[in-house]
Design a protein around this motif. Structure first.
Motif, PDB file in Angstrom:
ATOM      1  N   LYS A  44       0.828  -1.197   0.000  1.00 18.52           N
ATOM      2  CA  LYS A  44       0.000   0.000   0.000  1.00 18.52           C
ATOM      3  C   LYS A  44       0.870   1.257   0.000  1.00 18.52           C
ATOM      4  CE  LYS A  44      -4.122  -2.082   0.809  1.00 18.52           C
ATOM      5  NZ  LYS A  44      -3.586  -3.422   0.812  1.00 18.52           N
ATOM      6  N   THR A  45       1.995   1.155   0.717  1.00 20.09           N
ATOM      7  CA  THR A  45       2.820   2.351   0.838  1.00 20.09           C
ATOM      8  C   THR A  45       3.787   2.459  -0.329  1.00 20.09           C
ATOM      9  OG1 THR A  45       4.353   1.049   2.127  1.00 20.09           O
ATOM     10  CG2 THR A  45       2.761   2.343   3.350  1.00 20.09           C
ATOM     11  N   ALA A  46       4.288   3.661  -0.537  1.00 21.38           N
ATOM     12  CA  ALA A  46       5.218   3.895  -1.641  1.00 21.38           C
ATOM     13  C   ALA A  46       6.516   3.132  -1.400  1.00 21.38           C
ATOM     14  CB  ALA A  46       5.499   5.380  -1.743  1.00 21.38           C
ATOM     15  N   ILE A  47       7.150   2.687  -2.486  1.00 21.11           N
ATOM     16  CA  ILE A  47       8.421   1.972  -2.359  1.00 21.11           C
ATOM     17  C   ILE A  47       9.459   2.571  -3.307  1.00 21.11           C
ATOM     18  CG2 ILE A  47       7.313  -0.203  -1.724  1.00 21.11           C
ATOM     19  CD1 ILE A  47       7.939  -1.196  -4.579  1.00 21.11           C
ATOM     20  N   ALA A  48      10.721   2.284  -3.006  1.00 24.12           N
ATOM     21  CA  ALA A  48      11.795   2.565  -3.958  1.00 24.12           C
ATOM     22  C   ALA A  48      12.198   1.232  -4.564  1.00 24.12           C
ATOM     23  CB  ALA A  48      12.985   3.194  -3.250  1.00 24.12           C
ATOM     24  N   ASP A  49      12.453   1.242  -5.850  1.00 26.27           N
ATOM     25  CA  ASP A  49      12.957   0.038  -6.516  1.00 26.27           C
ATOM     26  C   ASP A  49      14.341   0.386  -7.045  1.00 26.27           C
ATOM     27  OD1 ASP A  49      13.608  -2.092  -8.043  1.00 26.27           O
ATOM     28  OD2 ASP A  49      11.749  -2.159  -9.190  1.00 26.27           O
ATOM     29  N   CYS A  50      15.362  -0.160  -6.406  1.00 30.54           N
ATOM     30  CA  CYS A  50      16.728   0.286  -6.690  1.00 30.54           C
ATOM     31  C   CYS A  50      17.437  -0.536  -7.760  1.00 30.54           C
ATOM     32  CB  CYS A  50      17.542   0.309  -5.402  1.00 30.54           C
ATOM     33  SG  CYS A  50      16.848   1.475  -4.237  1.00 30.54           S
ATOM     34  N   ASP A  69       3.186   1.804 -11.558  1.00 30.89           N
ATOM     35  CA  ASP A  69       1.908   2.227 -10.973  1.00 30.89           C
ATOM     36  C   ASP A  69       1.357   1.202  -9.983  1.00 30.89           C
ATOM     37  OD1 ASP A  69       2.243   4.428 -12.564  1.00 30.89           O
ATOM     38  OD2 ASP A  69       0.756   3.833 -14.060  1.00 30.89           O
ATOM     39  N   PRO A  70       1.154  -0.055 -10.417  1.00 34.70           N
ATOM     40  CA  PRO A  70       0.531  -0.987  -9.455  1.00 34.70           C
ATOM     41  C   PRO A  70       1.388  -1.270  -8.232  1.00 34.70           C
ATOM     42  CG  PRO A  70       1.198  -2.146 -11.461  1.00 34.70           C
ATOM     43  CD  PRO A  70       1.358  -0.683 -11.736  1.00 34.70           C
ATOM     44  N   ASN A  71       2.705  -1.187  -8.375  1.00 35.15           N
ATOM     45  CA  ASN A  71       3.560  -1.487  -7.229  1.00 35.15           C
ATOM     46  C   ASN A  71       3.905  -0.246  -6.412  1.00 35.15           C
ATOM     47  OD1 ASN A  71       3.712  -4.272  -7.414  1.00 35.15           O
ATOM     48  ND2 ASN A  71       5.310  -4.173  -8.959  1.00 35.15           N
ATOM     49  N   ASN A  72       3.313   0.885  -6.803  1.00 39.63           N
ATOM     50  CA  ASN A  72       3.474   2.079  -5.977  1.00 39.63           C
ATOM     51  C   ASN A  72       4.949   2.509  -5.873  1.00 39.63           C
ATOM     52  OD1 ASN A  72       2.421   4.075  -4.418  1.00 39.63           O
ATOM     53  ND2 ASN A  72       1.284   2.656  -3.097  1.00 39.63           N
ATOM     54  N   VAL A  73       5.650   2.456  -6.995  1.00 39.47           N
ATOM     55  CA  VAL A  73       7.071   2.798  -6.999  1.00 39.47           C
ATOM     56  C   VAL A  73       7.224   4.320  -7.007  1.00 39.47           C
ATOM     57  CG1 VAL A  73       9.252   2.628  -8.271  1.00 39.47           C
ATOM     58  CG2 VAL A  73       7.694   0.675  -8.201  1.00 39.47           C
ATOM     59  N   ALA A  74       7.793   4.848  -5.944  1.00 39.00           N
ATOM     60  CA  ALA A  74       7.979   6.301  -5.842  1.00 39.00           C
ATOM     61  C   ALA A  74       9.347   6.723  -6.391  1.00 39.00           C
ATOM     62  CB  ALA A  74       7.857   6.741  -4.390  1.00 39.00           C
ATOM     63  N   LEU A  94      11.692   2.194   1.483  1.00 40.74           N
ATOM     64  CA  LEU A  94      11.753   3.522   0.878  1.00 40.74           C
ATOM     65  C   LEU A  94      12.828   4.447   1.446  1.00 40.74           C
ATOM     66  CD1 LEU A  94      10.364   5.385  -1.188  1.00 40.74           C
ATOM     67  CD2 LEU A  94       8.864   6.172   0.648  1.00 40.74           C
ATOM     68  N   ASP A  95      12.850   4.592   2.768  1.00 37.94           N
ATOM     69  CA  ASP A  95      13.635   5.690   3.342  1.00 37.94           C
ATOM     70  C   ASP A  95      15.142   5.554   3.126  1.00 37.94           C
ATOM     71  OD1 ASP A  95      11.249   6.658   4.091  1.00 37.94           O
ATOM     72  OD2 ASP A  95      11.498   6.352   6.255  1.00 37.94           O
ATOM     73  N   ASN A  96      15.677   4.337   3.225  1.00 34.33           N
ATOM     74  CA  ASN A  96      17.124   4.168   3.024  1.00 34.33           C
ATOM     75  C   ASN A  96      17.529   4.658   1.642  1.00 34.33           C
ATOM     76  OD1 ASN A  96      17.158   2.908   5.502  1.00 34.33           O
ATOM     77  ND2 ASN A  96      17.259   0.836   4.665  1.00 34.33           N
ATOM     78  N   ALA A  97      16.721   4.303   0.656  1.00 28.97           N
ATOM     79  CA  ALA A  97      17.051   4.666  -0.727  1.00 28.97           C
ATOM     80  C   ALA A  97      16.957   6.172  -0.915  1.00 28.97           C
ATOM     81  CB  ALA A  97      16.109   3.956  -1.691  1.00 28.97           C
ATOM     82  N   LYS A  98      15.897   6.753  -0.366  1.00 29.51           N
ATOM     83  CA  LYS A  98      15.739   8.208  -0.526  1.00 29.51           C
ATOM     84  C   LYS A  98      16.920   8.937   0.077  1.00 29.51           C
ATOM     85  CE  LYS A  98      11.038   9.757  -0.541  1.00 29.51           C
ATOM     86  NZ  LYS A  98       9.937  10.100   0.354  1.00 29.51           N
ATOM     87  N   GLN A  99      17.341   8.456   1.229  1.00 26.34           N
ATOM     88  CA  GLN A  99      18.432   9.122   1.916  1.00 26.34           C
ATOM     89  C   GLN A  99      19.756   8.948   1.165  1.00 26.34           C
ATOM     90  OE1 GLN A  99      19.183   7.782   5.917  1.00 26.34           O
ATOM     91  NE2 GLN A  99      18.469   9.777   6.630  1.00 26.34           N
ATOM     92  N   LEU A 100      20.047   7.705   0.790  1.00 24.96           N
ATOM     93  CA  LEU A 100      21.307   7.445   0.093  1.00 24.96           C
ATOM     94  C   LEU A 100      21.373   8.227  -1.213  1.00 24.96           C
ATOM     95  CD1 LEU A 100      23.967   5.820  -0.272  1.00 24.96           C
ATOM     96  CD2 LEU A 100      22.612   4.173  -1.566  1.00 24.96           C
ATOM     97  N   TYR A 101      20.286   8.206  -1.960  1.00 25.24           N
ATOM     98  CA  TYR A 101      20.305   8.835  -3.282  1.00 25.24           C
ATOM     99  C   TYR A 101      19.936  10.313  -3.244  1.00 25.24           C
ATOM    100  CZ  TYR A 101      20.888   4.150  -5.184  1.00 25.24           C
ATOM    101  OH  TYR A 101      21.372   2.897  -5.501  1.00 25.24           O
ATOM    102  N   GLY A 102      19.651  10.804  -2.044  1.00 24.56           N
ATOM    103  CA  GLY A 102      19.364  12.226  -1.906  1.00 24.56           C
ATOM    104  C   GLY A 102      18.141  12.669  -2.694  1.00 24.56           C
ATOM    105  N   VAL A 103      17.116  11.830  -2.673  1.00 21.47           N
ATOM    106  CA  VAL A 103      15.902  12.154  -3.413  1.00 21.47           C
ATOM    107  C   VAL A 103      14.802  12.452  -2.402  1.00 21.47           C
ATOM    108  CG1 VAL A 103      14.160  11.222  -4.970  1.00 21.47           C
ATOM    109  CG2 VAL A 103      16.568  10.691  -5.341  1.00 21.47           C
ATOM    110  N   ALA A 104      14.122  13.558  -2.577  1.00 22.71           N
ATOM    111  CA  ALA A 104      13.102  13.969  -1.603  1.00 22.71           C
ATOM    112  C   ALA A 104      11.887  13.047  -1.656  1.00 22.71           C
ATOM    113  CB  ALA A 104      12.670  15.392  -1.875  1.00 22.71           C
TER     114      ALA A 104
END
Ligand code: FES
Lengths: 137, 369
Positions: free
Chosen positions: B18-24, B98-103, B359-369
């Motif tokens: 349900k929640t947004a994810i990062a796909d690295c 879209d279906p996997n909620n990839v942010a 999500l959060d580890n990826a956002k932080q490492l990659y510096g993406v808001a």
């Protein structure tokens, strides 16, 4: 348990498969050399649309170097991670005790029977003189 | 009751996240052979036609091992408009993003110019791939971010390409592969690390590569299944080389991501390194700290593959050693060993750890808001 008339037999020739949604469930029906099989179109491993995979045979080996290839056309290989399932029973070959895909009995019924019931066939026009593919749910 | 018939099933879509994810780790592909031409000088069009591409490997065409599915990709991921899996943005959006909620989706283009023997051609193709990532993917879907691919065997040209892309927010990392001509810590690769550190870009080291060396340290194996497990062995030697050559001592702000090589082996590699380091310190006096400390400080790990022990406690213990803050979720879409987001973690993970993992580890490492 209801019996669903899904198609006239000539719409599912040997070697073909069709995807249906019956009572909200994704189900695929295969015609393998004149025999019909139905499977839930969802892989028990991670949920792929299992029935899009190729039908292959089963490679087995009693001793290293001896390979037997049987059940040609009866083993369904998942389009994602390649787990193998027996199309007749839904049994998985990589972990038969824990994983199985739901198999549905499929049969061919003459139009005369289908007209009599107790079949559900809302979207298919039924005529006495043809044969129909029927799925038990 | 209503029976709906479809010629092909709808692409299987996740229902559990349900929640947004990062796909690295997402692999974009070229729809046609000529798709890079607009980004390549004319000189290379005819060069490719006449001479083709020569990698550091015996097989001129195709991969060294057969792959389990066509193009090593999901059979249900062929775009309806044709072309190989991963070559259509609109289908990737519909089937995956879209279906996997990839942010946030990090693109790792493989089969680029990395490992081409003609270094000028390698540099030209890598640069073209980077332009292509912007034009075809990252500018069209802001969830997607590119990896700067570089002609890795030519440190000078690679560093120039990184400096050219520095500060461009279309890119979030530099991409290297694990199988190179020499182990990754060696000096020929240092200009890459220097430029990446300067640009503030982490380096993703993706399994595979074209260095010409066999996947195992004992030669060419017979089976694809050996290649699959060989990636983690190969990654271990790459990581040991990076640590022991002093790369992290020389580039203290460098961050690295081990991509698609598993992570279950990380603790045992670190334990082994620490043990021999205590005895052989005199051989590598440029190291100021224990090998495990460099690994913990500088390395992140993508999932897919996640090791799959019978007991989930074993998995959790391994992750605890690595740190829940160090794992980056990845599907490897559209490749055949894809991980479905809703099924990748066993039950029993706290909400905070899940949030970091997805999500959060990826956002932080990659510096993406
Ligand atoms: S989803 Fe079918 S084998 Fe993994």
């Amino acid at each position: 348990m209801a019996r669903h008339v899904i198609a006239p037999v000539d719409e599912l020739p040997p070697g073909s498969r069709k995807f249906f949604e019956i009572d909200g469930r994704p189900i695929a029906v295969f015609n393998v050399k004149g025999e019909f099989f139905g499977l839930l179109n969802r892989c028990p491993h991670q949920g792929a649309a299992l029935c899009e995979g190729p039908l292959i045979g089963l490679a087995s080996s009693s001793d290293p170097g001896e390979i037997e290839y049987t059940k040609l056309g009866e083993i369904l290989r998942c389009p994602w991670h390649g787990w193998e399932f027996d199309i007749r029973t839904g049994q998985s070959y990589c972990d038969p005790r824990r994983f199985r895909v739901r198999a549905y009995p499929v049969s061919v019924e003459p139009g005369t029977n289908v007209v009599k019931g107790p079949y559900v066939a809302e979207t298919i026009k039924v005529a006495v003189e043809s044969d129909y593919v029927v799925v038990d749910l | 009751m209503n029976i709906q018939v479809r010629e092909r099933p709808e692409a299987a879509a996740s229902t559990g996240i349900k929640t947004a994810i990062a796909d690295c780790d997402i692999h974009p592909a070229r729809a046609t052979k000529d798709e890079l031409h607009p980004y390549l000088a004319k000189r290379w069009h005819s060069h490719l036609e006449t001479f083709g591409v020569h990698a550091y490997q015996g097989m001129m065409e195709g991969p060294p091992y057969p792959k389990a599915q066509p193009n090593a990709s999901r059979r249900d991921a062929y775009p309806p408009e044709g072309g190989p899996q991963g070559s259509s943005l609109s289908f990737m959006q519909k089937q995956h993003l879209d279906p996997n909620n990839v942010a946030l989706g990090v693109l790792n283009p493989l089969n680029t110019g990395q490992g081409i023997r003609n270094q000028d051609l390698a540099g030209a193709i890598c640069s073209a791939i980077n332009d292509w990532q912007i034009e075809k993917w990252t500018s069209k879907d802001l969830r997607l971010k590119g990896s700067v691919v570089v002609a890795n065997e030519d440190g000078v040209s690679a560093a120039a390409e990184i400096r050219k892309r520095a500060g461009d927010t279309n890119f979030v990392q530099v991409l290297l592969l694990s199988r190179n001509v020499e182990p990754l810590g060696q000096r020929r690769y240092w200009p890459i690390y220097e430029a990446a550190q300067e640009a503030g870009l982490p380096i993703g080291v993706h399994a595979f590569g074209f260095g010409g060396n066999p996947i195992t340290a004992s030669g060419w194996p017979s089976y694809y299944i050996e290649e699959m497990v060989g990636h983690s062995q190969c990654q271990q030697t790459a990581l040991a080389s990076l640590v022991l050559e002093g790369v992290f001592e020389r580039f203290p702000r460098l961050k690295m991501v081990m991509v698609e090589a598993g992570f279950g082996w990380a603790p045992s590699l670190a334990w082994r390194l620490d043990k021999v380091f205590a005895r052989l310190h005199a051989e590598v006096p440029h190291l100021k700290r224990k090998p495990s400390e460099y690994i913990r400080d500088h390395i992140w790990w993508t999932t897919q593959p996640v090791e799959d022990p019978e007991s989930r406690d074993h998995l959790f213990q391994t992750i605890e050693w690595i740190g829940w803050d160090r794992l980056l979720f990845a599907t490897d879409y559209p490749h055949w060993d894809y991980d479905e987001p809703s099924r990748v973690l066993p039950a029993g993970v706290s909400d905070a750890n899940r949030q970091a993992f997805y999500l959060d580890n990826a956002k932080q490492l990659y510096g993406v808001a």
